[in-house]
Enzyme design. Structure first.
Site, PDB file in Angstrom:
ATOM      1  CG  ASP A  82      -1.963   1.054   1.210  1.00 26.62           C
ATOM      2  OD1 ASP A  82      -2.208   1.610   0.128  1.00 26.62           O
ATOM      3  OD2 ASP A  82      -2.538   1.341   2.275  1.00 26.62           O
TER       4      ASP A  82
ATOM      5  CB  THR B 107      -1.342   5.272   3.781  1.00 29.24           C
ATOM      6  OG1 THR B 107      -1.935   6.118   2.801  1.00 29.24           O
ATOM      7  CG2 THR B 107      -1.326   5.971   5.124  1.00 29.24           C
TER       8      THR B 107
END
Length: 515
Positions: A307, A309
């Site tokens: 991902d 974040t």
């Protein structure tokens, strides 16, 4: 179909009293559940002791010990050392995980005796009035007692990603996430009775994945086991025929001595030592290895999906800059005061929190109405009497498709910034309906801090021949820009919403995708 939690009496507006809480704790009606971060010590010991390799020398050692020739059973030391290596590493990892779980135990706000109190999730009791804010995870099952634009993402339980609006009287289930608004709910099912806990108990099964080396050794041991079964009677017969004054004792020790050479003890021990040294090397790099064979699985990785974040970026949003749209109509001072007033919300989300750190509220901006942020609307608003109403949200929602401002938004998004638009309307709010006439005041960009070790880590993966795929829910252009910033060849970012529901298999995975 998900069953609604049972109903209790109407929750008192001041929450439970101390006496009511004590009574529920005494009755065991708490949200505490014994959860293990890994296997128990008993399970770890059993898994490392009760193995095919240990069984073969153990039987031989018992046979030798029955003869009283204890020195001849020293070969069993290998299986003891091998078991200690596996048990020691897993117990050490378990203790580390337990400490991390304790230090990072989540909390929730509940109303008791009229005051909000932050508690560890396990201390919530049946009937508690729990406060929900954007970003919170619902800690127990219950019914909504108060809602102000409350929206919950139930995808963890239902698979549906669209947020669900919650009104007074609606049910909420543990494990779901509050994505917008705020509210309170009364806990009607806690602990093991909560829906998410029941669901987890049904599907929570520990399955150890064997490495290729383990499977190969296990196959070899199976062959050796059958060979030993076939050879042992012949060896015993031979040893009894040639036994001297030692009788059966000499025959047994002679048979075991011949069989021990068939067991690859050194191979198994060296494999465990190699795994241990690799685990220690990973530990120096801040990697926690729960099971020794995991190091081999790590060595076989050729694709890593991650991902944005918390992986490429630190996860903290900070204010970046203002880009005034019509400075001659709405100047920077007015915009700064409006942003400070908007950020001074009862329950700001992450974006408003970042704006609030840069712009402080000033006198003269008294909020007399608001519309909480909604993931379906993608905007929030507040009115401030004679200063009118101010809207903050996604530019693609607040401006028309043919608005030339979209080009500026695209340029800013291409730099990896999150772009928000601030608009102004003279007059009060019109509920959740956007007024037709709105004046765009400024574009507000927010940035995420790139992790200092992200570029170095990605370079290491590239040197090792490991492909990186970034999958994120943010704007594809923004994700691609951040990926490029840390040295990843993102290619052309792909918005997963533009893909058909059923992709042909196998399909060429994009270097960077979002959605």
């Amino acid at each position: 179909m998900i069953e609604a939690p049972p109903a209790l009496d109407d929750p008192p507006p001041l929450g439970l009293t101390a006496d009511e809480v004590a009574a529920r704790v005494a009755a065991g009606q708490t949200n505490h559940v014994d959860e293990h971060t890994s296997r128990t010590v008993k399970e770890i010991v059993r898994a490392n002791v009760v193995t095919r390799f240990n069984a073969i020398p153990a039987v031989m050692a018992v046979a030798v010990l029955t003869t009283g020739q204890f020195a001849d059973a020293l070969f069993a030391v290998v299986l003891v050392v091998n078991a200690i290596i596996g048990i020691g590493q897993e117990v050490r990892a378990k203790r580390t995980l337990d400490r991390l779980a304790f230090l990072n135990a989540p909390t929730a706000a509940v109303v008791r005796d009229g005051a909000e109190t932050d508690l560890v999730l396990g201390d919530i009791v049946l009937g508690d009035l729990v406060v929900l804010r954007a970003g919170d995870q619902v800690p127990a099952d219950g019914r909504v007692a108060h809602s102000s634009g409350l929206e919950v993402n139930e995808s963890a339980l239902t698979g549906e990603s669209d947020p669900v609006e919650k009104h007074e009287g609606d049910s909420v289930l543990s494990g779901t996430i509050v994505v917008a608004g705020r509210g309170r709910f009364q806990a009607t099912a806690v602990g093991a009775d909560a829906y998410a806990r029941k669901l987890a108990a049904e599907v929570k099964v520990f399955k150890r994945t064997k490495s290729e080396i383990e499977r190969s050794i296990d196959f070899l041991l199976r062959v050796i086991t059958w060979a030993i079964v076939c050879v042992t009677p012949l060896l015993l017969w031979s040893q009894f025929r040639t036994a001297g004054d030692g009788g059966w004792r000499e025959a047994v020790t002679g048979t075991v001595a011949a069989l021990v050479g068939m067991v690859p003890e050194g191979l198994v021990l060296l494999t465990s030592l190699a795994f241990l040294l690799a685990a220690l090397a990973l530990t120096k790099r801040q990697v926690l290895v729960q099971e020794l064979p995991a190091v081999e699985g790590l060595a076989r990785v050729d694709v890593v999906c991650l991902d944005k974040t918390g992986t490429l970026t630190a996860g903290d949003i900070v204010f970046d800059a203002l880009h005034l749209v019509q400075p001659d109509v709405i100047d920077e001072q007015t915009v700064a005061e409006a942003l400070g007033a908007l950020a001074d919300a009862p329950d700001p989300n992450a974006s408003l929190g970042a704006i609030g750190e840069r712009f402080l509220p000033v006198d003269g901006w008294d909020r007399d109405g608001d519309v909480p942020f909604s993931s379906s609307r993608k905007w929030s608003a507040a009115s401030f009497g004679p200063r009118g109403s101010w809207y903050l949200g996604a530019p693609e929602v607040l401006i028309a498709d043919d608005d030339p401002l979209r080009e500026r938004v695209a340029e800013l998004a291409a730099t990896g910034r999150r772009v928000l638009l601030v608009q102004h309307v003279d007059g009060p709010l019109q509920g959740e309906v956007l007024p037709v006439e709105r004046t765009s005041a400024t574009l507000c960009t927010l940035a995420e801090q790139v992790r200092p070790d992200a570029a170095e880590t990605l370079r290491y993966f590239a040197d090792q021949g490991v492909d990186i795929k970034v999958i994120s829910g943010y704007n594809p252009t923004t994700v691609g820009a951040i990926a490029t910033e840390v040295g990843l060849d993102a290619g052309t970012p792909v918005d997963a919403r533009t893909r058909p529901r059923s992709w042909p298999r196998p399909w060429p995975a994009p270097p960077c995708s979002a959605g």
